[in-house]
Design an enzyme around this catalytic site. Sequence first.
Site, PDB file in Angstrom:
ATOM      1  N   LYS A 153      -2.418  -6.578  11.604  1.00  0.00           N
ATOM      2  CA  LYS A 153      -3.736  -6.598  10.953  1.00  0.00           C
ATOM      3  C   LYS A 153      -3.995  -7.985  10.358  1.00  0.00           C
ATOM      4  O   LYS A 153      -5.096  -8.524  10.465  1.00  0.00           O
ATOM      5  CB  LYS A 153      -3.815  -5.497   9.888  1.00  0.00           C
ATOM      6  CG  LYS A 153      -3.972  -4.119  10.537  1.00  0.00           C
ATOM      7  CD  LYS A 153      -3.736  -2.950   9.608  1.00  0.00           C
ATOM      8  CE  LYS A 153      -3.745  -1.661  10.450  1.00  0.00           C
ATOM      9  NZ  LYS A 153      -3.314  -0.470   9.725  1.00  0.00           N
TER      10      LYS A 153
ATOM     11  N   GLN B 239      -1.865   1.182   3.857  1.00  0.00           N
ATOM     12  CA  GLN B 239      -1.150   1.570   5.077  1.00  0.00           C
ATOM     13  C   GLN B 239      -0.444   2.918   4.876  1.00  0.00           C
ATOM     14  O   GLN B 239       0.285   3.121   3.918  1.00  0.00           O
ATOM     15  CB  GLN B 239      -0.116   0.492   5.442  1.00  0.00           C
ATOM     16  CG  GLN B 239       0.599   0.735   6.747  1.00  0.00           C
ATOM     17  CD  GLN B 239      -0.337   0.719   7.953  1.00  0.00           C
ATOM     18  OE1 GLN B 239      -1.180  -0.164   8.105  1.00  0.00           O
ATOM     19  NE2 GLN B 239      -0.194   1.716   8.826  1.00  0.00           N
TER      20      GLN B 239
ATOM     21  N   ASP C 116     -11.173   1.981   6.467  1.00  0.00           N
ATOM     22  CA  ASP C 116     -10.533   3.005   7.302  1.00  0.00           C
ATOM     23  C   ASP C 116     -11.451   4.222   7.475  1.00  0.00           C
ATOM     24  O   ASP C 116     -11.211   5.072   8.327  1.00  0.00           O
ATOM     25  CB  ASP C 116      -9.244   3.490   6.614  1.00  0.00           C
ATOM     26  CG  ASP C 116      -7.990   2.924   7.254  1.00  0.00           C
ATOM     27  OD1 ASP C 116      -8.073   2.484   8.420  1.00  0.00           O
ATOM     28  OD2 ASP C 116      -6.935   2.932   6.596  1.00  0.00           O
TER      29      ASP C 116
END
Length: 284
Positions: free
Chosen positions: A53, A97, A120
């Site tokens: 990322k 995460q 997200d």
Amino acid sequence: MAVIIDGKAVSAKLREEIKNESAAFEKETGIRPGLAVIIVGDDPASQIYVRNKGKACEEVGFYSEIHRLAAETTEEELLSLVHRLNANDKIHGILVQSPLPSHLDEALIVNNIDYNKDVDAFHPVNVGKIMLGDYNFLPCTPAGVMELLKAYDIDVTGKEVAVVGRSNIVGKPQAMLMLHANATVTICHSRTKNLSEVLRRADVVVMAIGKAKFLKADMIKDGAVVIDVGMDRDENGKLCGDVDFEECEKKASYITPVPGGVGPMTITMLMKNTLTAAKTSVKK
Ligand code: NAP
């Protein structure tokens, strides 16, 4: 033989577009899109995802911060970081995460992210917005699948689409996006009876169950579009998907490989969401 959907190529093209769009936005506003990624603990797979990322941010010219926290980080400490990032103008997207160590309440942490920075799209406000069809962000993996279909001119309007898997991050939002795209959608899961019968009716099958090579050729119809979200290991420890690619490739019209299909799209969509978040921050 099926056309193999090249997720790497589609992803590279999209990243180029995002890079150019981001540069133009920065020139106009002086704002460089910024992403903060938080990782707690030292799960090796998560470390790789987080590194990728960061690399993707560099590639498209974004600012990024990676916060690596010890496994024993308390909920208070993590929440305090999330709140600081919520208030940080350099940061437009925040990603925690998954998975978190078990003493941390993942839902509580996600609920504390400013939903305008929830790239997200896991915050309940964003989940609700997706349901209503009025959204800024789409969850990265299902959105990546829709981009792949678009890149190959595969229109699902009026088509029978079967989504196998009903997780909050893939199956459910995937079904909703297919519905928004005017497909007739069936959501299948571990309690679905006669799964093969349902799948043999489908024009498009999206597999997201986490079972290596589960989908066999006799479970799909001739000419089906087969999308494999799965990221599994075969009997030799090699990366594979939920689809038996060798079998299904001969019967499908289009198929995504693993690796190189849906996988590369997920981080690309994260970049797209971060750019959207930066743009939205100006409009607020
Ligand atoms: P998950 O939360 O474990 O959910 C799995 C789903 O599959 C559940 O809904 C389960 O049904 C269903 N299922 C399990 N066995 C089944 C069977 N035999 N028949 C029908 N349905 C079955 O998984 P997830 O997080 O959505 O991930 C799914 C796969 O996608 C994994 O391989 C994961 O690694 C991969 N993934 C890839 C990406 C990417 O970037 N490419 C991103 C996310 C996930 P129940 O609900 O009834 O238990």
